[in-house]
Every structure is written in C-alpha cells, then in structure tokens.
Design a protein around this motif. Structure first.
Motif, PDB file in Angstrom:
ATOM      1  N   SER A 269       0.826  -1.211   0.000  1.00 51.13           N
ATOM      2  CA  SER A 269       0.000   0.000   0.000  1.00 51.13           C
ATOM      3  C   SER A 269       0.858   1.257   0.000  1.00 51.13           C
ATOM      4  CB  SER A 269      -0.933  -0.015   1.205  1.00 51.13           C
ATOM      5  OG  SER A 269      -1.700   1.164   1.257  1.00 51.13           O
ATOM      6  N   ARG A 270       1.935   1.233   0.777  1.00 55.83           N
ATOM      7  CA  ARG A 270       2.852   2.372   0.784  1.00 55.83           C
ATOM      8  C   ARG A 270       3.512   2.550  -0.583  1.00 55.83           C
ATOM      9  NH1 ARG A 270       8.085   1.230   4.050  1.00 55.83           N
ATOM     10  NH2 ARG A 270       8.176  -0.197   2.271  1.00 55.83           N
ATOM     11  N   ASP A 271       3.888   1.451  -1.221  1.00 52.07           N
ATOM     12  CA  ASP A 271       4.503   1.557  -2.544  1.00 52.07           C
ATOM     13  C   ASP A 271       3.537   2.168  -3.557  1.00 52.07           C
ATOM     14  OD1 ASP A 271       6.730   0.400  -1.452  1.00 52.07           O
ATOM     15  OD2 ASP A 271       6.306  -1.614  -2.213  1.00 52.07           O
ATOM     16  N   VAL A 272       2.263   1.788  -3.456  1.00 53.13           N
ATOM     17  CA  VAL A 272       1.268   2.374  -4.360  1.00 53.13           C
ATOM     18  C   VAL A 272       1.144   3.874  -4.114  1.00 53.13           C
ATOM     19  CG1 VAL A 272      -1.183   2.398  -4.963  1.00 53.13           C
ATOM     20  CG2 VAL A 272       0.002   0.228  -4.664  1.00 53.13           C
ATOM     21  N   ALA A 273       1.141   4.283  -2.840  1.00 56.06           N
ATOM     22  CA  ALA A 273       1.031   5.709  -2.533  1.00 56.06           C
ATOM     23  C   ALA A 273       2.229   6.484  -3.060  1.00 56.06           C
ATOM     24  CB  ALA A 273       0.886   5.898  -1.021  1.00 56.06           C
ATOM     25  N   VAL A 274       3.425   5.921  -2.923  1.00 57.75           N
ATOM     26  CA  VAL A 274       4.621   6.606  -3.424  1.00 57.75           C
ATOM     27  C   VAL A 274       4.599   6.658  -4.948  1.00 57.75           C
ATOM     28  CG1 VAL A 274       7.138   6.492  -3.554  1.00 57.75           C
ATOM     29  CG2 VAL A 274       5.988   6.026  -1.397  1.00 57.75           C
ATOM     30  N   ALA A 275       4.192   5.553  -5.592  1.00 59.86           N
ATOM     31  CA  ALA A 275       4.101   5.556  -7.052  1.00 59.86           C
ATOM     32  C   ALA A 275       3.035   6.532  -7.539  1.00 59.86           C
ATOM     33  CB  ALA A 275       3.796   4.141  -7.560  1.00 59.86           C
ATOM     34  N   THR A 276       1.946   6.648  -6.794  1.00 57.52           N
ATOM     35  CA  THR A 276       0.921   7.635  -7.149  1.00 57.52           C
ATOM     36  C   THR A 276       1.468   9.044  -7.039  1.00 57.52           C
ATOM     37  OG1 THR A 276      -0.789   6.115  -6.370  1.00 57.52           O
ATOM     38  CG2 THR A 276      -1.425   8.418  -6.641  1.00 57.52           C
ATOM     39  N   LEU A 277       2.306   9.295  -6.042  1.00 55.93           N
ATOM     40  CA  LEU A 277       2.965  10.603  -5.930  1.00 55.93           C
ATOM     41  C   LEU A 277       3.863  10.853  -7.132  1.00 55.93           C
ATOM     42  CD1 LEU A 277       3.872  13.171  -4.480  1.00 55.93           C
ATOM     43  CD2 LEU A 277       5.472  11.760  -3.148  1.00 55.93           C
ATOM     44  N   ASP A 278       4.622   9.848  -7.542  1.00 50.86           N
ATOM     45  CA  ASP A 278       5.470  10.006  -8.733  1.00 50.86           C
ATOM     46  C   ASP A 278       4.624  10.282  -9.974  1.00 50.86           C
ATOM     47  OD1 ASP A 278       7.684   9.543  -7.183  1.00 50.86           O
ATOM     48  OD2 ASP A 278       7.797   7.405  -7.662  1.00 50.86           O
ATOM     49  N   GLU A 279       3.495   9.582 -10.076  1.00 44.92           N
ATOM     50  CA  GLU A 279       2.614   9.816 -11.215  1.00 44.92           C
ATOM     51  C   GLU A 279       2.055  11.235 -11.185  1.00 44.92           C
ATOM     52  OE1 GLU A 279      -1.409   7.814 -13.205  1.00 44.92           O
ATOM     53  OE2 GLU A 279      -0.959   7.561 -11.095  1.00 44.92           O
ATOM     54  N   ALA A 280       1.661  11.704 -10.000  1.00 44.11           N
ATOM     55  CA  ALA A 280       1.133  13.066  -9.891  1.00 44.11           C
ATOM     56  C   ALA A 280       2.196  14.100 -10.239  1.00 44.11           C
ATOM     57  CB  ALA A 280       0.605  13.305  -8.478  1.00 44.11           C
ATOM     58  N   ARG A 281       3.424  13.872  -9.818  1.00 42.73           N
ATOM     59  CA  ARG A 281       4.515  14.806 -10.173  1.00 42.73           C
ATOM     60  C   ARG A 281       4.714  14.838 -11.682  1.00 42.73           C
ATOM     61  NH1 ARG A 281       9.916  13.680  -7.290  1.00 42.73           N
ATOM     62  NH2 ARG A 281      10.362  15.753  -8.093  1.00 42.73           N
ATOM     63  N   TRP A 282       4.683  13.655 -12.303  1.00 45.44           N
ATOM     64  CA  TRP A 282       4.867  13.606 -13.755  1.00 45.44           C
ATOM     65  C   TRP A 282       3.734  14.351 -14.461  1.00 45.44           C
ATOM     66  CZ3 TRP A 282       1.905  11.406 -17.640  1.00 45.44           C
ATOM     67  CH2 TRP A 282       2.526  11.289 -18.891  1.00 45.44           C
ATOM     68  N   GLN A 283       2.505  14.134 -14.007  1.00 46.08           N
ATOM     69  CA  GLN A 283       1.372  14.802 -14.639  1.00 46.08           C
ATOM     70  C   GLN A 283       1.446  16.318 -14.458  1.00 46.08           C
ATOM     71  OE1 GLN A 283      -1.994  12.873 -12.852  1.00 46.08           O
ATOM     72  NE2 GLN A 283      -1.971  11.147 -14.280  1.00 46.08           N
ATOM     73  N   ILE A 284       1.799  16.773 -13.247  1.00 40.75           N
ATOM     74  CA  ILE A 284       1.887  18.210 -13.002  1.00 40.75           C
ATOM     75  C   ILE A 284       2.977  18.832 -13.862  1.00 40.75           C
ATOM     76  CG2 ILE A 284       2.544  19.929 -11.284  1.00 40.75           C
ATOM     77  CD1 ILE A 284      -0.307  19.016 -11.046  1.00 40.75           C
ATOM     78  N   HIS A 285       4.115  18.166 -13.973  1.00 38.51           N
ATOM     79  CA  HIS A 285       5.208  18.729 -14.769  1.00 38.51           C
ATOM     80  C   HIS A 285       4.832  18.798 -16.245  1.00 38.51           C
ATOM     81  CE1 HIS A 285       8.876  18.963 -12.036  1.00 38.51           C
ATOM     82  NE2 HIS A 285       7.882  18.629 -11.245  1.00 38.51           N
ATOM     83  N   THR A 286       4.177  17.765 -16.749  1.00 41.74           N
ATOM     84  CA  THR A 286       3.783  17.816 -18.158  1.00 41.74           C
ATOM     85  C   THR A 286       2.718  18.877 -18.400  1.00 41.74           C
ATOM     86  OG1 THR A 286       2.184  16.027 -17.739  1.00 41.74           O
ATOM     87  CG2 THR A 286       4.362  15.399 -18.567  1.00 41.74           C
ATOM     88  N   ARG A 287       1.787  19.049 -17.460  1.00 40.41           N
ATOM     89  CA  ARG A 287       0.752  20.070 -17.630  1.00 40.41           C
ATOM     90  C   ARG A 287       1.335  21.468 -17.538  1.00 40.41           C
ATOM     91  NH1 ARG A 287      -4.584  19.548 -14.368  1.00 40.41           N
ATOM     92  NH2 ARG A 287      -5.047  21.196 -15.862  1.00 40.41           N
ATOM     93  N   VAL A 288       2.236  21.692 -16.587  1.00 37.76           N
ATOM     94  CA  VAL A 288       2.866  23.011 -16.474  1.00 37.76           C
ATOM     95  C   VAL A 288       3.657  23.324 -17.736  1.00 37.76           C
ATOM     96  CG1 VAL A 288       4.655  24.307 -15.235  1.00 37.76           C
ATOM     97  CG2 VAL A 288       2.923  23.052 -13.968  1.00 37.76           C
ATOM     98  N   ASP A 289       4.372  22.328 -18.242  1.00 40.21           N
ATOM     99  CA  ASP A 289       5.137  22.534 -19.470  1.00 40.21           C
ATOM    100  C   ASP A 289       4.225  22.902 -20.629  1.00 40.21           C
ATOM    101  OD1 ASP A 289       6.553  21.412 -22.074  1.00 40.21           O
ATOM    102  OD2 ASP A 289       8.121  21.740 -20.585  1.00 40.21           O
ATOM    103  N   GLY A 290       3.119  22.152 -20.801  1.00 37.63           N
ATOM    104  CA  GLY A 290       2.208  22.437 -21.906  1.00 37.63           C
ATOM    105  C   GLY A 290       1.498  23.764 -21.751  1.00 37.63           C
ATOM    106  N   LEU A 291       1.027  24.069 -20.530  1.00 37.10           N
ATOM    107  CA  LEU A 291       0.329  25.333 -20.310  1.00 37.10           C
ATOM    108  C   LEU A 291       1.258  26.527 -20.454  1.00 37.10           C
ATOM    109  CD1 LEU A 291      -1.924  24.351 -17.278  1.00 37.10           C
ATOM    110  CD2 LEU A 291      -2.646  24.763 -19.635  1.00 37.10           C
ATOM    111  N   PHE A 292       2.531  26.343 -20.131  1.00 42.59           N
ATOM    112  CA  PHE A 292       3.488  27.446 -20.299  1.00 42.59           C
ATOM    113  C   PHE A 292       3.602  27.823 -21.770  1.00 42.59           C
ATOM    114  CE2 PHE A 292       7.782  29.077 -20.999  1.00 42.59           C
ATOM    115  CZ  PHE A 292       7.880  30.056 -20.021  1.00 42.59           C
ATOM    116  N   PHE A 293       3.723  26.828 -22.636  1.00 46.64           N
ATOM    117  CA  PHE A 293       3.851  27.134 -24.059  1.00 46.64           C
ATOM    118  C   PHE A 293       2.522  27.567 -24.667  1.00 46.64           C
ATOM    119  CE2 PHE A 293       7.609  24.391 -23.443  1.00 46.64           C
ATOM    120  CZ  PHE A 293       8.568  25.274 -23.895  1.00 46.64           C
ATOM    121  N   ASP A 294       1.400  27.099 -24.102  1.00 51.31           N
ATOM    122  CA  ASP A 294       0.110  27.644 -24.531  1.00 51.31           C
ATOM    123  C   ASP A 294       0.027  29.134 -24.230  1.00 51.31           C
ATOM    124  OD1 ASP A 294      -0.684  25.193 -25.449  1.00 51.31           O
ATOM    125  OD2 ASP A 294      -1.882  24.687 -23.684  1.00 51.31           O
ATOM    126  N   ALA A 295       0.527  29.518 -23.058  1.00 50.66           N
ATOM    127  CA  ALA A 295       0.521  30.942 -22.711  1.00 50.66           C
ATOM    128  C   ALA A 295       1.461  31.735 -23.603  1.00 50.66           C
ATOM    129  CB  ALA A 295       0.908  31.109 -21.244  1.00 50.66           C
TER     130      ALA A 295
END
Length: 358
Positions: A161-187
């Motif tokens: 369960s802890r491994d899933v939570a940590v992997a979910t955190l990694d997934e959330a970081r990846w998603q946030i970074h890709t969204r920030v990158d895309g929204l920056f160039f959209d702006a």
C-alpha cells in the motif's frame, strides 16, 4: 464584415511569423488526431509480454535546479522557476504527498508483533458456606496471539500500500510537470497572438488615419472612412479577445502550479522550434517502459494480491493464552490456586466473510 484588400494583405504578412512558429505544433496535433482515428487499422494488438510483468523503478521527474521563487516578489517567471514552484506547491502534489505519509503510517501500524493488547482481570469477593464466610481474591492475564503468520502478511500488505502511494505521488509529479510545461507554451502562443493582434490594430489605426486625411482632402470617398473605421473596430476587438485568452492561459498555468492567481507572473521565454514526432512504435515502447501510470497499476495489483492473502489468513482462529491466580482463605488456613489457560474461538459464524469478499 468586408475586409479591405490592403488590410487583409497586411494582416497576412504580420501573422506569418506566428503561423510559421505554430505550423509544427499544428502538424503534430493533426498527426495525432489522424493516428487516433485509424488506430484500429494501424496498430496491431500488443504481443504477450509487451507490458512489464513487474513494476520498474521509480519514475525520476526532472526538477530544475533553480531556487523556488516567491510569488510576492516575482514579476516574471521562467519555465524552470514554474516547474520548481509547482513541484513544491501544486495542490495535487500536496495531496499526493500527504497520502504517501499515510502509507508510512499503515506500515507502522502493522509492525507490532502482537496486535491485541493483553487483558488483566481482577476479582475480589468471598465464599459463604453455612454461617461461615471466607475471603477470596484472584487475578488473571490473557493475551490473544496469531498463529497463522498474519503479521508477516499484514506488513507485506501495508508495504505494498505504501509503494502504491509513493508511485501515485510520482505519477502526480509527472502529470503536473507535463501540464505546467504544456500550459506554459500555450501561454507563450497566446502572448504571440496578442503581439500579432496589436500590430494589426496599429496598422488598422494607420489606415483609418490615412482614410480620414484623404477624405478631408477630397481625394477619397467618405465610404472609405467608414470601411477603415469598421476594420479598426474589428482589429481592436480581436486584440481584446487575444488579451483575454492570454490572461486566461496564465491563470490556468497558475492554477495547476499552485501560484497565487491574484498576481499571475509575466512569462519569460520563447517558443521552441518544432521537433520531429516519434513513430507509433517508439511511443508505445517508451510508454510501456517509462509511463508512471503503468507502475501504479502494477503495484496496485501486487497490493491487492497481498491483501487477499491477508484476509484469507485473518479467518483463522486466534487462540488466547492466559494465567490465573486466586487466593482462598478458609479460617486460619488458605489455599493458593494458579492456572494456565488456553482459549480457542470457534470460527462458526464469523469467518471474515466481509474482508475476504472485499
């Protein structure tokens, strides 16, 4: 509304730079749409073993080595600064980090060797035989134990369960970074549209002034002035719309990155040159090897399997070991009584049906 020939030609010339910059992005989007529309015809089914059978290592998210900016003192921000800020303050990441700490708490809760606390019972009273009453006192200690290896399975399930939570955190970081990158160039694209619309508005204002001067000098019809004024109004409306879209793009970027929306920063950066799009096969291979969502799913399956083993084992009876001591007094004589006890529950009604069904 009819467009003046000179005005339309000028607008095409001014927008040329923006169109050239965005052409590569548009071609990439069109290619993606075309691939999605004909995916069933172009992509064969994935062969056996194409997806990883076991989760790979943690996804390493690139965080620029720049100081995290202070929104109260920052007027302009680069992509690197926004990525560093989002990695620390994005709302989705703060939630994911808090949930990952709950995984550590689950492991701490599963670690004790004995889950149940010992129970101490004390008794004080007397025995009456006829007209004689004797004093009696006793104390007993009982401890429930697990004999089916539940602790090891419980720790394993908590760790999964802890491994899933940590992997979910990694997934959330990846998603946030890709969204920030895309929204920056959209702006940035929205900013280029504002600049282009501003140039068109200035050109339309110049045409309107020239039309007024020619009309006042009697060299042109007043109708030309009306056309120029209409074109100027249209250009100003497009400028206002472009400014609104640029402001909305920056607000969306602030929302995802966790930046205060009451003071969105001016963006510092330029649009990059378009790059070649990878082939479908390469994209599928990279996704199966590196996409953090697949690791989360694989770890979730491992967690579910561990919990199945734990819930099946929880149905086993847990015996209770005890020791009892009693003191009986009968006149001047007394008796000490001590007993070792073993209690085994009968799994007749409750066999952990709910946990096993879940």
């Amino acid at each position: 509304m009819r467009t003046h020939p000179r005005f339309g030609a000028a607008r095409s010339a001014i927008d040329g730079r923006l169109v050239a910059r965005c052409a590569g992005l548009a071609l990439g989007i069109a290619s993606a749409v075309g691939c999605a529309a004909s995916r069933s015809a172009l992509l064969p089914p994935l062969p056996a073993g194409a997806l990883p059978a076991a989760p790979s290592g943690r996804a390493e998210v690139f965080v620029p080595g720049v100081p995290v900016p202070d929104p109260a003192r920052t007027e302009t921000a680069t992509l690197a600064q926004l990525l560093a800020y989002a990695d620390s303050y994005a709302p989705a990441l703060r939630i994911a980090r808090a949930r990952s700490l709950r995984g550590e708490a689950d492991v701490a809760g599963a670690t004790p060797i004995l889950q149940a606390n010992p129970e101490i019972t004390a008794a004080l009273g007397g025995r009456t035989v006829g007209s004689s009453t004797s004093f009696e006192a006793g104390v007993s200690v009982q401890q429930s134990i697990e004999v089916g290896g539940e602790r090891a399975l419980r720790v394993e399930a908590a760790e999964r369960s802890r491994d899933v939570a940590v992997a979910t955190l990694d997934e959330a970081r990846w998603q946030i970074h890709t969204r920030v990158d895309g929204l920056f160039f959209d702006a940035l694209i929205a900013r280029e549209r504002v600049a282009s619309a501003g140039q068109v508005e200035q050109f339309a204002a110049g045409l309107e002034r020239i039309a007024v001067q020619r009309s006042d000098a009697g060299e042109d019809s007043p109708l030309t002035v009306l056309v120029a004024q209409a074109e100027l109004a249209q250009a100003r409306g497009q400028l206002v719309e472009a400014q609104r879209e640029e402001e909305a793009a920056r607000l969306r970027l602030c929302e995802v990155a966790g930046w205060p929306t009451d003071r969105p920063p001016a963006l510092e950066g330029d649009l990059p040159s378009p790059r070649a799009v990878l082939g479908t096969g390469s994209l599928i291979r990279l996704a199966t090897e590196r996409h953090p969502s697949l690791r989360v799913r694989a770890l979730a399956v491992a967690e579910a399997e561990a919990r199945i083993r734990l819930e099946d084992r929880e149905a086993w009876p847990e015996p209770t070991l005890g020791f009892a001591y009693a003191r009986e007094a009968d006149g001047s004589a007394g008796a000490d009584i001590w007993l070792f006890t073993v209690g085994v529950p009968i799994p007749l009604w409750n066999r952990n049906q709910g946990g096993r069904a879940h």
